[in-house]
Design a protein around this motif. Structure first.
Motif, PDB file in Angstrom:
ATOM      1  N   LYS A 185      43.139  34.583  57.548  1.00 36.75           N
ATOM      2  CA  LYS A 185      42.078  33.823  56.880  1.00 36.75           C
ATOM      3  C   LYS A 185      41.736  32.578  57.690  1.00 36.75           C
ATOM      4  CE  LYS A 185      41.211  31.280  52.576  1.00 36.75           C
ATOM      5  NZ  LYS A 185      41.777  30.930  51.242  1.00 36.75           N
ATOM      6  N   HIS A 214      38.598  35.490  54.273  1.00 34.34           N
ATOM      7  CA  HIS A 214      39.866  35.935  53.695  1.00 34.34           C
ATOM      8  C   HIS A 214      40.630  36.732  54.764  1.00 34.34           C
ATOM      9  CE1 HIS A 214      38.488  34.728  49.685  1.00 34.34           C
ATOM     10  NE2 HIS A 214      37.326  35.336  49.977  1.00 34.34           N
ATOM     11  N   ILE A 234      41.626  40.640  51.828  1.00 28.59           N
ATOM     12  CA  ILE A 234      42.708  40.303  50.906  1.00 28.59           C
ATOM     13  C   ILE A 234      42.531  38.839  50.492  1.00 28.59           C
ATOM     14  CG2 ILE A 234      45.208  40.271  50.560  1.00 28.59           C
ATOM     15  CD1 ILE A 234      45.362  42.057  53.124  1.00 28.59           C
ATOM     16  N   GLY A 236      43.380  35.317  48.823  1.00 23.03           N
ATOM     17  CA  GLY A 236      44.601  34.559  48.610  1.00 23.03           C
ATOM     18  C   GLY A 236      44.457  33.151  49.130  1.00 23.03           C
ATOM     19  N   ASP A 238      46.450  31.375  51.120  1.00 25.47           N
ATOM     20  CA  ASP A 238      47.038  31.073  52.434  1.00 25.47           C
ATOM     21  C   ASP A 238      46.771  32.206  53.433  1.00 25.47           C
ATOM     22  OD1 ASP A 238      48.275  28.657  51.491  1.00 25.47           O
ATOM     23  OD2 ASP A 238      49.786  29.927  50.508  1.00 25.47           O
ATOM     24  N   VAL A 248      48.637  45.580  48.072  1.00 23.02           N
ATOM     25  CA  VAL A 248      47.481  44.934  47.436  1.00 23.02           C
ATOM     26  C   VAL A 248      47.009  45.748  46.227  1.00 23.02           C
ATOM     27  CG1 VAL A 248      46.758  43.902  49.623  1.00 23.02           C
ATOM     28  CG2 VAL A 248      45.795  46.108  48.916  1.00 23.02           C
ATOM     29  N   VAL A 269      43.580  41.894  46.166  1.00 18.90           N
ATOM     30  CA  VAL A 269      44.444  40.715  46.083  1.00 18.90           C
ATOM     31  C   VAL A 269      45.879  41.155  46.325  1.00 18.90           C
ATOM     32  CG1 VAL A 269      42.931  39.437  44.524  1.00 18.90           C
ATOM     33  CG2 VAL A 269      44.697  40.945  43.584  1.00 18.90           C
ATOM     34  N   ALA A 270      46.704  40.228  46.807  1.00 22.38           N
ATOM     35  CA  ALA A 270      48.108  40.550  47.035  1.00 22.38           C
ATOM     36  C   ALA A 270      48.790  40.837  45.709  1.00 22.38           C
ATOM     37  CB  ALA A 270      48.793  39.391  47.748  1.00 22.38           C
ATOM     38  N   ASP A 273      51.389  38.160  44.489  1.00 24.29           N
ATOM     39  CA  ASP A 273      51.004  36.754  44.327  1.00 24.29           C
ATOM     40  C   ASP A 273      50.797  36.479  42.832  1.00 24.29           C
ATOM     41  OD1 ASP A 273      49.948  34.196  44.358  1.00 24.29           O
ATOM     42  OD2 ASP A 273      48.606  34.596  46.059  1.00 24.29           O
ATOM     43  N   ARG A 275      49.715  33.915  41.318  1.00 28.71           N
ATOM     44  CA  ARG A 275      48.526  33.132  41.010  1.00 28.71           C
ATOM     45  C   ARG A 275      47.294  34.006  40.816  1.00 28.71           C
ATOM     46  NH1 ARG A 275      51.685  30.978  44.706  1.00 28.71           N
ATOM     47  NH2 ARG A 275      52.511  28.865  44.432  1.00 28.71           N
ATOM     48  N   LEU A 276      47.380  35.231  41.342  1.00 24.20           N
ATOM     49  CA  LEU A 276      46.241  36.149  41.244  1.00 24.20           C
ATOM     50  C   LEU A 276      46.539  37.327  40.323  1.00 24.20           C
ATOM     51  CD1 LEU A 276      45.290  36.197  45.041  1.00 24.20           C
ATOM     52  CD2 LEU A 276      44.234  34.826  43.237  1.00 24.20           C
TER      53      LEU A 276
END
Length: 339
Positions: A185, A214, A234, A236, A238, A248, A269-270, A273, A275-276
């Protein structure tokens, strides 16, 4: 004893000694030589000086014995020794001495032959060891060459087995798939997987004043219309390291076509993770984020010669999963046809 009887006994003793010494090489030749006139005066051309000396020493021993016999108490013995019979009686003692010397010389000859044979045998052993070492070295070289070829084949096989394209897509496909990261990213460097080298390489630096919004890569064991695996963005917070694999969860995909053919871009998205975790469909993605992604793919090839891009609309989660399944089938068909 009459002289005739003594001569007969002498002849018998001579024949017996010849039978004992026959076949013993030097000893036999020395004994036969004494039967000829002039014994002790000359040596044959094939006899050595040591043999002649031994014969002369044996003759002297016989003469010494004769002289000692002459010192007997009876004058009759002295008279007999001075007659012609003395030669026969003396030769009898010479024969015993010569036989002993000849036997010793024969033993010396046998020992010499044995030593020579041992030396020849040792030389043969050394030669055999050298030949064996040479064969071993040759065999080792051939073995090393064969091992090197085998190692290269195994290396090629391992390289093929390590191919990012052939990594399993994942047991939870299409709800979760594995993907290979090529570009981090925020980077302008377009890295790609090189199947021949088995590494990622720098394909190009983006010509436009843009960067990847990304992390970017592809889904292994898939095949799209442009001949490449299914590309994936992907999302995210970071950057991810190029060359790593990430599980994913697909959200949707962007319909897209370039100069090679259909080139859809999967959005995901991962899966690990937290947060997602709530991001499951395109409804969970901000509208502005989707516009940024669309604008990036419309312009990132704009300044490159002989390249063009057509961007369509977005498709949802269900269509994304169907796209994954269809591209995976195309990969398996292509693999079967190549085998």
């Amino acid at each position: 004893t009459p002289p005739e009887t003594r001569r007969e006994r002498e002849r018998e003793r001579e024949r017996g000694m010849l039978r004992v010494c026959s076949g013993r090489g030097l000893g036999a030749r020395a004994l036969r030589a004494t039967a000829r006139p002039g014994f002790g005066t000359s040596a044959s051309s094939s006899s050595s000086s040591v043999t002649s000396s031994s014969i002369r020493m044996a003759s002297g021993l016989g003469r010494k014995t004769t002289c000692e016999s002459k010192t007997g108490h009876h004058h009759k013995h002295k008279h007999e020794h001075s007659t012609g019979d003395n030669f026969n009686y003396t030769r009898h003692f010479d024969w015993l001495s010569v036989a002993a010397a000849a036997t010793a010389m024969a033993g010396f000859g046998l020992a010499s032959k044995a030593a020579l044979a041992d030396k020849e045998g040792a030389d043969d052993d050394i030669k055999l060891q050298i030949d064996t070492a040479a064969e071993t070295a040759t065999g080792t070289k051939e073995s090393d060459a064969s091992s090197t070829a085998s190692s290269e084949e195994e290396g090629a096989s391992r390289q093929h087995s390590r191919s990012a394209y052939s990594v399993p897509i994942g047991s939870r496909m299409p709800d979760e798939v594995s993907c290979f990261v090529e570009v981090s990213k925020g980077s302008r460097n377009k890295y790609e997987w090189d199947e021949k080298l088995g590494h990622i390489v720098l394909d190009r630096v983006l010509h436009s004043a843009v960067f990847y919004p990304h992390n970017y890569g592809f889904v292994p064991q898939t095949l799209c219309g442009d001949g490449d695996p299914l590309d994936v963005l992907i999302m995210g917070p970071d950057p991810l390291e190029p060359g790593c694999f990430v599980d994913v969860r697909p959200i949707g995909y962007l319909v897209m076509q370039d100069e090679k053919g259909m080139d859809e871009k999967l959005l995901a998205v991962a899966a690990k993770d937290p947060r997602l975790y709530e991001v499951r469909t395109l409804r969970n993605v901000p509208e502005h984020v989707l516009r940024e992604i669309t604008q990036f793919f419309e312009s990132y090839k704009m300044l490159e010669k002989n390249k063009w891009v057509k961007v369509g609309g977005w498709k949802g989660t269900v269509d994304a999963k169907l796209l994954i399944e269809s591209t995976h089938r195309e990969y398996k068909k292509g693999k079967k046809s190549s085998e």
